[in-house]
Design an enzyme around this catalytic site. Structure first.
Site, PDB file in Angstrom:
ATOM      1  N   GLY A   1       0.827  -1.209   0.000  1.00  0.00           N
ATOM      2  CA  GLY A   1       0.000   0.000   0.000  1.00  0.00           C
ATOM      3  C   GLY A   1       0.858   1.254   0.000  1.00  0.00           C
TER       4      GLY A   1
ATOM      5  N   MET B   1      -7.931   2.319   9.781  1.00  0.00           N
ATOM      6  CA  MET B   1      -7.229   1.176   9.188  1.00  0.00           C
ATOM      7  C   MET B   1      -6.317   0.501  10.205  1.00  0.00           C
ATOM      8  SD  MET B   1      -6.223   2.186   5.298  1.00  0.00           S
ATOM      9  CE  MET B   1      -7.368   1.788   3.978  1.00  0.00           C
ATOM     10  N   GLY B   2      -5.669  -0.536   9.775  1.00  0.00           N
ATOM     11  CA  GLY B   2      -4.730  -1.235  10.661  1.00  0.00           C
ATOM     12  C   GLY B   2      -4.678  -2.730  10.423  1.00  0.00           C
TER      13      GLY B   2
ATOM     14  N   GLU C   1       5.373  -6.156   5.486  1.00  0.00           N
ATOM     15  CA  GLU C   1       5.686  -7.581   5.671  1.00  0.00           C
ATOM     16  C   GLU C   1       5.691  -8.360   4.349  1.00  0.00           C
ATOM     17  OE1 GLU C   1       2.685  -9.815   7.785  1.00  0.00           O
ATOM     18  OE2 GLU C   1       1.086  -8.493   7.117  1.00  0.00           O
TER      19      GLU C   1
ATOM     20  N   THR D   1       4.872   1.015   6.659  1.00  0.00           N
ATOM     21  CA  THR D   1       3.438   0.707   6.712  1.00  0.00           C
ATOM     22  C   THR D   1       2.752   1.662   7.675  1.00  0.00           C
ATOM     23  OG1 THR D   1       1.709  -0.830   7.421  1.00  0.00           O
ATOM     24  CG2 THR D   1       3.866  -1.224   8.373  1.00  0.00           C
ATOM     25  N   ILE D   2       1.597   2.139   7.267  1.00  0.00           N
ATOM     26  CA  ILE D   2       0.824   2.991   8.182  1.00  0.00           C
ATOM     27  C   ILE D   2       0.356   2.166   9.379  1.00  0.00           C
ATOM     28  CG2 ILE D   2       0.042   4.601   6.386  1.00  0.00           C
ATOM     29  CD1 ILE D   2      -2.800   3.222   6.756  1.00  0.00           C
ATOM     30  N   ASP D   3       0.316   0.829   9.216  1.00  0.00           N
ATOM     31  CA  ASP D   3      -0.227  -0.033  10.278  1.00  0.00           C
ATOM     32  C   ASP D   3       0.727  -0.188  11.465  1.00  0.00           C
ATOM     33  OD1 ASP D   3      -2.240  -0.394   8.459  1.00  0.00           O
ATOM     34  OD2 ASP D   3      -1.623  -2.395   7.843  1.00  0.00           O
TER      35      ASP D   3
ATOM     36  N   ARG E   1     -23.738   7.393  14.447  1.00  0.00           N
ATOM     37  CA  ARG E   1     -23.286   7.596  13.065  1.00  0.00           C
ATOM     38  C   ARG E   1     -21.887   7.027  12.884  1.00  0.00           C
ATOM     39  NH1 ARG E   1     -27.959   9.018  12.702  1.00  0.00           N
ATOM     40  NH2 ARG E   1     -28.741  10.933  11.754  1.00  0.00           N
TER      41      ARG E   1
HETATM   42  O1  F6P Z   1      -1.396  -2.105   5.076  1.00  0.00           O
HETATM   43  C1  F6P Z   1      -1.880  -0.827   4.877  1.00  0.00           C
HETATM   44  C2  F6P Z   1      -3.357  -0.856   4.610  1.00  0.00           C
HETATM   45  O2  F6P Z   1      -3.794   0.469   4.385  1.00  0.00           O
HETATM   46  C3  F6P Z   1      -4.202  -1.526   5.696  1.00  0.00           C
HETATM   47  O3  F6P Z   1      -4.403  -0.680   6.799  1.00  0.00           O
HETATM   48  C4  F6P Z   1      -5.443  -1.855   4.912  1.00  0.00           C
HETATM   49  O4  F6P Z   1      -6.171  -2.916   5.484  1.00  0.00           O
HETATM   50  C5  F6P Z   1      -4.888  -2.255   3.582  1.00  0.00           C
HETATM   51  O5  F6P Z   1      -3.643  -1.604   3.445  1.00  0.00           O
HETATM   52  C6  F6P Z   1      -5.750  -1.889   2.397  1.00  0.00           C
HETATM   53  O6  F6P Z   1      -5.168  -2.413   1.263  1.00  0.00           O
HETATM   54  P1  F6P Z   1      -5.541  -2.020  -0.240  1.00  0.00           P
HETATM   55  O7  F6P Z   1      -4.797  -0.764  -0.562  1.00  0.00           O
HETATM   56  O8  F6P Z   1      -5.030  -3.168  -1.038  1.00  0.00           O
HETATM   57  O9  F6P Z   1      -7.027  -1.853  -0.302  1.00  0.00           O
END
Ligand code: F6P
Length: 347
Positions: free
Chosen positions: A10, A170-171, A103, A126-128, A271
């Site tokens: 990503g 996300m995460g 990863e 990774t943002i995660d 909401r």
């Molecule tokens: O690993 C980064 C991430 O943004 C996750 O937080 C998310 O689940 C995933 O990528 C989304 O992936 P894609 O860009 O393939 O939709």
């Protein structure tokens, strides 16, 4: 030396800062030739590249995304994927590959090194923030910053309308963004995959809050969290069960499911806001620019010192070279100690 640089997985704020730092370090300090690979491992399969030099990387430091493009290509999953990569590395005269990714991308780098002796150096992205072996990955700080800003803004509507506002962040399999932005934004409950709160516990927390005269709340939900009932019943919400080349399903939608159970038990207007890709876009924070730059400079140095099969990692305030194997062996999850800090402010 001829060095190839690629970005995989990503997109993430800070990728361009790394590309710039690797290029500048390798060209200025070591007189290398630097080539950018288009769209991650895919570009090494299809032999799509572009030259990288001082001019090309000029001005990209604050830009989001990646000037090289990215993909979730897994060469080990494609017919002749690995063979074509080996053939193209040789054909292009590439001595080493700097792989910037999470990863999946780094897992491919590790296998190419161990199984085919490709000279690789990794940079953790990774943002995660779920990559083991490094205290932080770049991109994470920006994502947390964006999520925190969103929580701050959602407080206005929550308070004005006496509503519960659920924010889905996300995460994937870990709750780092949820916990950190939840702490920073003062969340009243945070749901993460590591430490599930039951529906009953969530509703009790909210009831106690209402009992104290607070008729609004912010609930942060990590996309990979499950809905769990005290009875042991569990519900996982996926956007699609289809998996990508690395076997990941696509998350999305758990926030809506959480809002429904809260509304059902509390009868309060609820909401949902799903932040999605907003968390990955745009300019990196200064912290991410600095971390990405330090990683990129270290990666350039590692190439010169032939530290193959290793990754630049942040340990405390030092950047060190660690084996790629240490980074992809397991996911780094949120520690209980951190979640406990967030929990004190629930309800
Ligand atoms: O690993 C980064 C991430 O943004 C996750 O937080 C998310 O689940 C995933 O990528 C989304 O992936 P894609 O860009 O393939 O939709």
């Amino acid at each position: 030396m001829h060095i190839a640089v690629l970005t995989g997985g990503g997109d993430c704020p800070g990728l361009n800062a790394v590309i710039r730092a690797v290029t500048r370090t390798c060209i200025a300090d070591y007189a290398c030739t630097v080539t950018g690979v288009i769209n991650g491992w895919r570009g090494l399969i299809t032999r799509e590249t572009m030259p990288l030099n001082r001019n090309v990387v000029s001005g990209i430091l604050p830009q989001g995304g990646t000037i090289l493009g990215t993909s979730r290509t897994n060469p080990f999953n494609e017919e002749e994927g690995v063979e074509r990569i080996l053939h193209n590395i040789q054909g292009l005269g590439i001595d080493a590959v700097v792989a910037i990714g999470g990863e999946d991308t780094l897992g491919v780098a590790k296998r190419l090194h161990e199984e085919h002796r490709v000279q690789v150096v990794g940079v953790p992205k990774t943002i995660d923030n779920d990559l083991a072996g490094t205290d932080y990955t770049f991109g994470f700080d920006t994502a947390v910053h964006i999520a925190t800003q969103a929580i701050d803004r959602l407080h206005s509507t929550a308070e004005s309308h006496n509503r519960i506002m659920v924010v889905e962040v996300m995460g994937r399999n870990t709750g780092w963004i949820a916990v950190m932005s939840g702490i920073a934004g003062g969340a009243d409950a945070i749901l993460i995959p590591e430490f599930p709160l039951t529906v009953e516990e969530m509703c009790d927390l909210m009831r106690r809050r209402i009992g104290r005269g607070k008729h609004f709340a912010i609930v942060v939900v990590s996309e990979g969290a499950k809905i769990v009932w005290a009875s042991g019943r569990e519900e996982a919400v996926l956007q699609t069960a289809e998996t990508d080349a690395f076997g990941h399903a696509r998350f999305g939608g758990v926030g809506t499911a959480v809002a429904k159970v809260l509304e059902d038990c509390l009868k309060i207007e609820t909401r949902v806001t799903t932040l999605g890709y907003v968390q990955r876009g745009g300019t990196p924070t200064s912290r991410d620019r600095i971390l990405a730059t330090r990683f990129g400079v270290k990666a350039g140095e590692m190439v010169q010192e032939f530290e193959w099969g290793k990754m630049a990692a942040l340990k405390g305030d030092h950047i060190e070279a660690i084996p790629l194997a240490d980074a992809v062996v397991a996911r780094k999850t949120v520690p209980l100690e951190l979640y406990q800090v967030a929990r004190i402010f629930f309800g």
